[in-house]
Design a protein around this motif. Sequence first.
Motif, PDB file in Angstrom:
ATOM      1  N   ALA A 114     -24.978  73.754 113.410  1.00  0.00           N
ATOM      2  CA  ALA A 114     -23.362  74.113 113.736  1.00  0.00           C
ATOM      3  C   ALA A 114     -22.497  73.353 112.503  1.00  0.00           C
ATOM      4  CB  ALA A 114     -23.286  72.304 114.366  1.00  0.00           C
ATOM      5  N   PHE A 115     -21.601  74.166 112.664  1.00  0.00           N
ATOM      6  CA  PHE A 115     -20.269  74.047 111.649  1.00  0.00           C
ATOM      7  C   PHE A 115     -19.000  74.344 112.207  1.00  0.00           C
ATOM      8  CE2 PHE A 115     -22.824  77.956 112.191  1.00  0.00           C
ATOM      9  CZ  PHE A 115     -21.955  79.126 112.385  1.00  0.00           C
ATOM     10  N   GLU A 116     -18.427  74.223 111.405  1.00  0.00           N
ATOM     11  CA  GLU A 116     -16.935  74.683 111.535  1.00  0.00           C
ATOM     12  C   GLU A 116     -16.315  75.959 110.970  1.00  0.00           C
ATOM     13  OE1 GLU A 116     -12.634  73.268 110.899  1.00  0.00           O
ATOM     14  OE2 GLU A 116     -13.805  71.443 111.080  1.00  0.00           O
ATOM     15  N   TYR A 168     -12.622  76.454 114.374  1.00  0.00           N
ATOM     16  CA  TYR A 168     -13.976  76.206 115.500  1.00  0.00           C
ATOM     17  C   TYR A 168     -14.857  74.843 114.752  1.00  0.00           C
ATOM     18  CZ  TYR A 168     -10.382  79.779 117.980  1.00  0.00           C
ATOM     19  OH  TYR A 168      -9.760  80.791 118.210  1.00  0.00           O
ATOM     20  N   ASP A 169     -15.280  74.604 116.620  1.00  0.00           N
ATOM     21  CA  ASP A 169     -16.504  73.964 116.216  1.00  0.00           C
ATOM     22  C   ASP A 169     -17.568  74.637 116.281  1.00  0.00           C
ATOM     23  OD1 ASP A 169     -15.728  71.463 114.760  1.00  0.00           O
ATOM     24  OD2 ASP A 169     -14.958  70.703 116.570  1.00  0.00           O
ATOM     25  N   VAL A 170     -18.094  74.873 115.875  1.00  0.00           N
ATOM     26  CA  VAL A 170     -19.011  76.441 116.215  1.00  0.00           C
ATOM     27  C   VAL A 170     -21.068  75.566 115.939  1.00  0.00           C
ATOM     28  CG1 VAL A 170     -20.207  78.594 115.937  1.00  0.00           C
ATOM     29  CG2 VAL A 170     -17.976  78.321 114.782  1.00  0.00           C
ATOM     30  N   THR A 171     -21.416  75.991 117.656  1.00  0.00           N
ATOM     31  CA  THR A 171     -22.893  75.831 117.196  1.00  0.00           C
ATOM     32  C   THR A 171     -23.709  76.879 117.769  1.00  0.00           C
ATOM     33  OG1 THR A 171     -22.789  73.599 117.696  1.00  0.00           O
ATOM     34  CG2 THR A 171     -24.514  73.524 118.273  1.00  0.00           C
ATOM     35  N   VAL A 172     -24.596  77.040 116.944  1.00  0.00           N
ATOM     36  CA  VAL A 172     -25.572  78.422 117.072  1.00  0.00           C
ATOM     37  C   VAL A 172     -27.001  77.876 117.804  1.00  0.00           C
ATOM     38  CG1 VAL A 172     -26.925  80.123 116.375  1.00  0.00           C
ATOM     39  CG2 VAL A 172     -24.377  79.340 116.350  1.00  0.00           C
ATOM     40  N   SER A 173     -27.727  78.368 118.906  1.00  0.00           N
ATOM     41  CA  SER A 173     -28.752  77.929 119.448  1.00  0.00           C
ATOM     42  C   SER A 173     -29.864  78.734 118.386  1.00  0.00           C
ATOM     43  CB  SER A 173     -29.480  78.145 120.570  1.00  0.00           C
ATOM     44  OG  SER A 173     -30.543  78.232 121.310  1.00  0.00           O
ATOM     45  N   SER A 174     -31.522  78.543 118.241  1.00  0.00           N
ATOM     46  CA  SER A 174     -31.998  80.284 118.201  1.00  0.00           C
ATOM     47  C   SER A 174     -32.282  80.926 119.485  1.00  0.00           C
ATOM     48  CB  SER A 174     -33.633  79.629 117.179  1.00  0.00           C
ATOM     49  OG  SER A 174     -34.032  78.169 117.828  1.00  0.00           O
ATOM     50  N   THR A 189     -21.522  78.416 120.710  1.00  0.00           N
ATOM     51  CA  THR A 189     -20.625  77.969 121.176  1.00  0.00           C
ATOM     52  C   THR A 189     -20.074  77.180 120.057  1.00  0.00           C
ATOM     53  OG1 THR A 189     -22.945  76.530 123.477  1.00  0.00           O
ATOM     54  CG2 THR A 189     -20.451  75.836 122.121  1.00  0.00           C
ATOM     55  N   VAL A 190     -18.586  77.354 120.753  1.00  0.00           N
ATOM     56  CA  VAL A 190     -17.354  77.420 119.738  1.00  0.00           C
ATOM     57  C   VAL A 190     -16.023  77.421 121.074  1.00  0.00           C
ATOM     58  CG1 VAL A 190     -15.544  79.304 119.130  1.00  0.00           C
ATOM     59  CG2 VAL A 190     -17.321  80.075 119.261  1.00  0.00           C
ATOM     60  N   GLN A 191     -15.877  75.808 120.215  1.00  0.00           N
ATOM     61  CA  GLN A 191     -14.516  75.266 120.650  1.00  0.00           C
ATOM     62  C   GLN A 191     -13.653  74.452 120.231  1.00  0.00           C
ATOM     63  OE1 GLN A 191     -16.222  71.655 122.137  1.00  0.00           O
ATOM     64  NE2 GLN A 191     -15.025  70.810 123.571  1.00  0.00           N
ATOM     65  N   THR A 192     -12.678  74.402 120.568  1.00  0.00           N
ATOM     66  CA  THR A 192     -11.594  74.137 119.845  1.00  0.00           C
ATOM     67  C   THR A 192     -11.838  72.636 118.731  1.00  0.00           C
ATOM     68  OG1 THR A 192     -10.083  76.105 120.722  1.00  0.00           O
ATOM     69  CG2 THR A 192      -8.730  73.745 119.783  1.00  0.00           C
ATOM     70  N   PRO A 193     -11.814  72.160 118.019  1.00  0.00           N
ATOM     71  CA  PRO A 193     -11.713  70.821 118.146  1.00  0.00           C
ATOM     72  C   PRO A 193     -10.312  69.810 118.744  1.00  0.00           C
ATOM     73  CG  PRO A 193     -11.601  72.043 115.573  1.00  0.00           C
ATOM     74  CD  PRO A 193     -11.356  72.785 117.014  1.00  0.00           C
ATOM     75  N   GLN A 194     -11.210  68.523 119.044  1.00  0.00           N
ATOM     76  CA  GLN A 194     -10.128  67.540 119.978  1.00  0.00           C
ATOM     77  C   GLN A 194      -9.454  67.065 119.192  1.00  0.00           C
ATOM     78  OE1 GLN A 194      -9.966  67.799 123.270  1.00  0.00           O
ATOM     79  NE2 GLN A 194     -11.327  69.549 123.462  1.00  0.00           N
ATOM     80  N   LYS A 195      -7.994  67.386 119.256  1.00  0.00           N
ATOM     81  CA  LYS A 195      -7.007  66.781 118.323  1.00  0.00           C
ATOM     82  C   LYS A 195      -7.148  65.219 118.871  1.00  0.00           C
ATOM     83  CE  LYS A 195      -4.823  70.415 116.900  1.00  0.00           C
ATOM     84  NZ  LYS A 195      -5.335  71.016 115.627  1.00  0.00           N
ATOM     85  N   ASP A 196      -6.629  63.990 118.101  1.00  0.00           N
ATOM     86  CA  ASP A 196      -6.410  62.870 118.286  1.00  0.00           C
ATOM     87  C   ASP A 196      -5.688  62.554 118.407  1.00  0.00           C
ATOM     88  OD1 ASP A 196      -9.211  61.981 118.293  1.00  0.00           O
ATOM     89  OD2 ASP A 196      -9.447  61.391 116.299  1.00  0.00           O
ATOM     90  N   ILE A 197      -4.986  62.296 118.968  1.00  0.00           N
ATOM     91  CA  ILE A 197      -3.136  61.652 118.972  1.00  0.00           C
ATOM     92  C   ILE A 197      -3.236  59.984 119.339  1.00  0.00           C
ATOM     93  CG2 ILE A 197      -0.836  61.824 120.781  1.00  0.00           C
ATOM     94  CD1 ILE A 197      -2.635  64.363 122.006  1.00  0.00           C
ATOM     95  N   THR A 198      -2.986  60.066 118.633  1.00  0.00           N
ATOM     96  CA  THR A 198      -2.582  58.774 117.803  1.00  0.00           C
ATOM     97  C   THR A 198      -1.132  58.237 117.988  1.00  0.00           C
ATOM     98  OG1 THR A 198      -4.650  58.457 116.182  1.00  0.00           O
ATOM     99  CG2 THR A 198      -3.064  56.131 116.583  1.00  0.00           C
ATOM    100  N   THR A 199      -0.848  56.946 119.108  1.00  0.00           N
ATOM    101  CA  THR A 199       0.529  56.875 119.363  1.00  0.00           C
ATOM    102  C   THR A 199       0.894  55.517 117.907  1.00  0.00           C
ATOM    103  OG1 THR A 199       0.407  55.694 120.883  1.00  0.00           O
ATOM    104  CG2 THR A 199       1.033  58.128 121.350  1.00  0.00           C
ATOM    105  N   SER A 250     -18.343  79.228 105.172  1.00  0.00           N
ATOM    106  CA  SER A 250     -19.468  77.655 105.589  1.00  0.00           C
ATOM    107  C   SER A 250     -20.393  77.217 105.845  1.00  0.00           C
ATOM    108  CB  SER A 250     -18.645  77.963 107.564  1.00  0.00           C
ATOM    109  OG  SER A 250     -17.320  77.678 107.809  1.00  0.00           O
ATOM    110  N   ILE A 251     -20.856  78.361 105.694  1.00  0.00           N
ATOM    111  CA  ILE A 251     -22.505  78.489 105.544  1.00  0.00           C
ATOM    112  C   ILE A 251     -23.263  79.376 104.928  1.00  0.00           C
ATOM    113  CG2 ILE A 251     -23.281  77.095 107.761  1.00  0.00           C
ATOM    114  CD1 ILE A 251     -23.876  79.252 109.186  1.00  0.00           C
ATOM    115  N   ASP A 252     -24.294  79.625 104.664  1.00  0.00           N
ATOM    116  CA  ASP A 252     -25.298  80.722 103.903  1.00  0.00           C
ATOM    117  C   ASP A 252     -25.134  82.146 104.999  1.00  0.00           C
ATOM    118  OD1 ASP A 252     -26.751  82.611 102.799  1.00  0.00           O
ATOM    119  OD2 ASP A 252     -26.824  81.361 100.947  1.00  0.00           O
ATOM    120  N   PRO A 253     -24.648  83.048 104.930  1.00  0.00           N
ATOM    121  CA  PRO A 253     -25.146  84.071 106.578  1.00  0.00           C
ATOM    122  C   PRO A 253     -26.807  84.406 106.026  1.00  0.00           C
ATOM    123  CG  PRO A 253     -23.062  84.527 105.479  1.00  0.00           C
ATOM    124  CD  PRO A 253     -23.752  83.295 104.643  1.00  0.00           C
ATOM    125  N   ASP A 254     -27.432  84.910 104.859  1.00  0.00           N
ATOM    126  CA  ASP A 254     -28.419  85.249 104.986  1.00  0.00           C
ATOM    127  C   ASP A 254     -29.277  83.841 104.976  1.00  0.00           C
ATOM    128  OD1 ASP A 254     -27.973  87.843 104.623  1.00  0.00           O
ATOM    129  OD2 ASP A 254     -27.614  87.104 102.138  1.00  0.00           O
TER     130      ASP A 254
END
Length: 135
Positions: free
Chosen positions: A104-106, A110-116, A121-131, A81-85
């Motif tokens: 922020a990245f995935e 999971y959607d991940v947001t890191v603060s310096s 913060t880790v969140q499961t992406p919300q799924k769009d349910i379309t009928t 997802s990102i360059d760790p170094d």
Amino acid sequence: MIDKQDSSPGKTTQPKVSPSVEKEALESSVCQFESFEHYPDENMYRAIFDANTVSPSTAVIGVISAVSDKDPLDIDPLYSSIDPDAFDTLMSHQSIADGDVHVAFELAGYDVTVSSYGSVTVQTPQKDITTAKGD
């Protein structure tokens, strides 16, 4: 949104500590967290780590491992997802005078947001349910 609060007057989302994550996964985590909260209404977890002793990349892997209940070696590598170094360098060279940086990245679904300042913060992406409506 990560720092989400309900806009209804007098109503805020309260964190809950997830006992299953707290006892088992956190004890075997790759790093120690100062706190670990679960916001079930938002399917979100927030961990606070000591940014002076734990690298942000290690904290991310620790949180994903705890939340997914997987061994850190069984999680998608951070470099997918990102360059760790570069990530660790960016996050560790911030001072209070510079302000808080958020990245922020995935990762691993999971959607991940890191603060310096030391939060993940880790969140499961919300799924769009379309009928589909048949006319």
